[in-house]
Design a protein around this motif. Structure first.
Motif, PDB file in Angstrom:
ATOM      1  N   CYS A  99       0.855  -1.187   0.000  1.00 56.29           N
ATOM      2  CA  CYS A  99       0.000   0.000   0.000  1.00 56.29           C
ATOM      3  C   CYS A  99       0.896   1.243   0.000  1.00 56.29           C
ATOM      4  O   CYS A  99       1.961   1.245   0.635  1.00 56.29           O
ATOM      5  CB  CYS A  99      -0.909   0.043   1.222  1.00 56.29           C
ATOM      6  N   ASP A 130       2.980   2.582   3.287  1.00 51.69           N
ATOM      7  CA  ASP A 130       3.155   1.528   4.289  1.00 51.69           C
ATOM      8  C   ASP A 130       4.600   1.356   4.740  1.00 51.69           C
ATOM      9  O   ASP A 130       4.902   0.513   5.582  1.00 51.69           O
ATOM     10  CB  ASP A 130       2.616   0.191   3.770  1.00 51.69           C
ATOM     11  N   TRP A 160       0.863   0.751  -4.551  1.00 50.31           N
ATOM     12  CA  TRP A 160      -0.225  -0.214  -4.365  1.00 50.31           C
ATOM     13  C   TRP A 160       0.089  -1.472  -5.161  1.00 50.31           C
ATOM     14  O   TRP A 160      -0.283  -1.601  -6.324  1.00 50.31           O
ATOM     15  CB  TRP A 160      -1.549   0.389  -4.794  1.00 50.31           C
ATOM     16  N   ARG A 198      -2.873  -4.733  -6.711  1.00 48.88           N
ATOM     17  CA  ARG A 198      -4.275  -4.407  -6.461  1.00 48.88           C
ATOM     18  C   ARG A 198      -4.805  -3.354  -7.414  1.00 48.88           C
ATOM     19  O   ARG A 198      -5.866  -2.821  -7.176  1.00 48.88           O
ATOM     20  CB  ARG A 198      -4.422  -3.876  -5.034  1.00 48.88           C
ATOM     21  N   PRO A 252      -4.388   4.977  -5.623  1.00 47.74           N
ATOM     22  CA  PRO A 252      -5.072   3.971  -4.797  1.00 47.74           C
ATOM     23  C   PRO A 252      -6.112   3.212  -5.611  1.00 47.74           C
ATOM     24  O   PRO A 252      -6.663   3.742  -6.586  1.00 47.74           O
ATOM     25  CB  PRO A 252      -5.724   4.803  -3.683  1.00 47.74           C
ATOM     26  N   PHE A 294      -5.199   0.646   5.304  1.00 45.52           N
ATOM     27  CA  PHE A 294      -4.895   1.786   4.453  1.00 45.52           C
ATOM     28  C   PHE A 294      -6.124   2.116   3.601  1.00 45.52           C
ATOM     29  O   PHE A 294      -6.705   1.231   2.963  1.00 45.52           O
ATOM     30  CB  PHE A 294      -3.696   1.464   3.559  1.00 45.52           C
ATOM     31  N   THR A 352      -8.569   3.262   0.632  1.00 50.42           N
ATOM     32  CA  THR A 352      -8.554   3.250  -0.834  1.00 50.42           C
ATOM     33  C   THR A 352      -9.448   4.378  -1.346  1.00 50.42           C
ATOM     34  O   THR A 352      -9.972   5.179  -0.565  1.00 50.42           O
ATOM     35  CB  THR A 352      -9.092   1.905  -1.352  1.00 50.42           C
ATOM     36  N   SER A 405      -1.530  -4.157   4.301  1.00 51.74           N
ATOM     37  CA  SER A 405      -0.234  -4.229   3.637  1.00 51.74           C
ATOM     38  C   SER A 405       0.536  -5.436   4.147  1.00 51.74           C
ATOM     39  O   SER A 405       0.654  -5.641   5.362  1.00 51.74           O
ATOM     40  CB  SER A 405       0.594  -2.967   3.906  1.00 51.74           C
TER      41      SER A 405
END
Length: 215
Positions: free
Chosen positions: A64, A67, A74, A77, A84, A105, A107, A122
């Motif tokens: 993430c 993190d 990211w 994902r 994000p 975290f 999004t 994460s």
């Protein structure tokens, strides 16, 4: 940290060991002993070995933005890893149940149907690993295998962090190499070439497991 891979696995190795049908106390499909001759019993596995243990594959590749991970984006994902995840920037197939994670975290998705914010974990965060290994322990999983693909690719730095967290077998790093024994055009390798790979890792002080086809 509250729970680590070592605490979960206790005497069994972790990090890069994996079940693969390669290790065992006897050979599957071996010819039966001739009639009238005693067949030796298979040797017992020593305490802490990977033989007979339940192992699970562990990716550890979800990152993430913010993190603290080496890639700081990211990972796995999104289409655009710099932004994000959102409805228009999505590769997520399933949404994780986030209730037991202690850090998350945000999004760019709208709130979920239960009105909770759409947050993700994460893999880089030690608390995430603690949660995952606690679940493994509660469900009788003995070892976790860190699955690593291209070590020089974009995810390589994330995998390096996880590799340093592994437990070991007889004080040796455990490495399971997938792909031995496949006979197809993409892998035209002969046994001596596989043996070279095995011997190289053993020369580095590793405990080596081979991943082979089920047949």
């Amino acid at each position: 940290m509250s729970i680590s891979g070592r605490a979960v696995i206790a005497s069994a190795p972790a990090g890069t060991a994996a079940a693969g049908g390669v290790l065992g106390s006897s050979q599957a499909g071996a010819a039966p002993a001739p009639r009238g001759r005693a067949q030796a019993a298979p040797a017992a596995s020593p305490p802490g070995d990977v033989v007979g243990r339940t192992s699970v594959g562990y990716q550890g590749w979800f990152a993430c933005k913010g993190d603290g991970s080496p890639i700081d984006r990211w990972g796995n994902r999104r289409h655009d890893s710099g932004r994000p995840p959102s409805i228009g920037n999505n590769t997520i197939k399933t949404w994780p149940d986030m209730r037991e994670y202690t850090r998350s975290f945000p999004t760019a998705y709208p709130n979920l149907r239960n009105a909770q914010p759409a947050v993700l974990f994460s893999s880089h965060d030690q608390r995430t690993a603690d949660t995952h290994f606690r679940w493994m322990r509660e469900n009788n999983c003995d070892t976790a295998a860190l699955q690593r693909f291209n070590p020089v690719g974009g995810e390589g730095p994330m995998r390096d962090v996880y590799a340093k967290r592994n437990a070991k077998r007889n004080a040796k790093p455990v490495v399971r190499i997938r792909g031995f024994g496949f006979a197809d055009d993409r892998r035209p390798f002969a046994p001596p070439e596989y043996l070279d790979v095995i011997n190289w890792f053993k020369a580095q002080g590793c405990y080596v497991i081979g991943g082979v086809p089920t047949h």
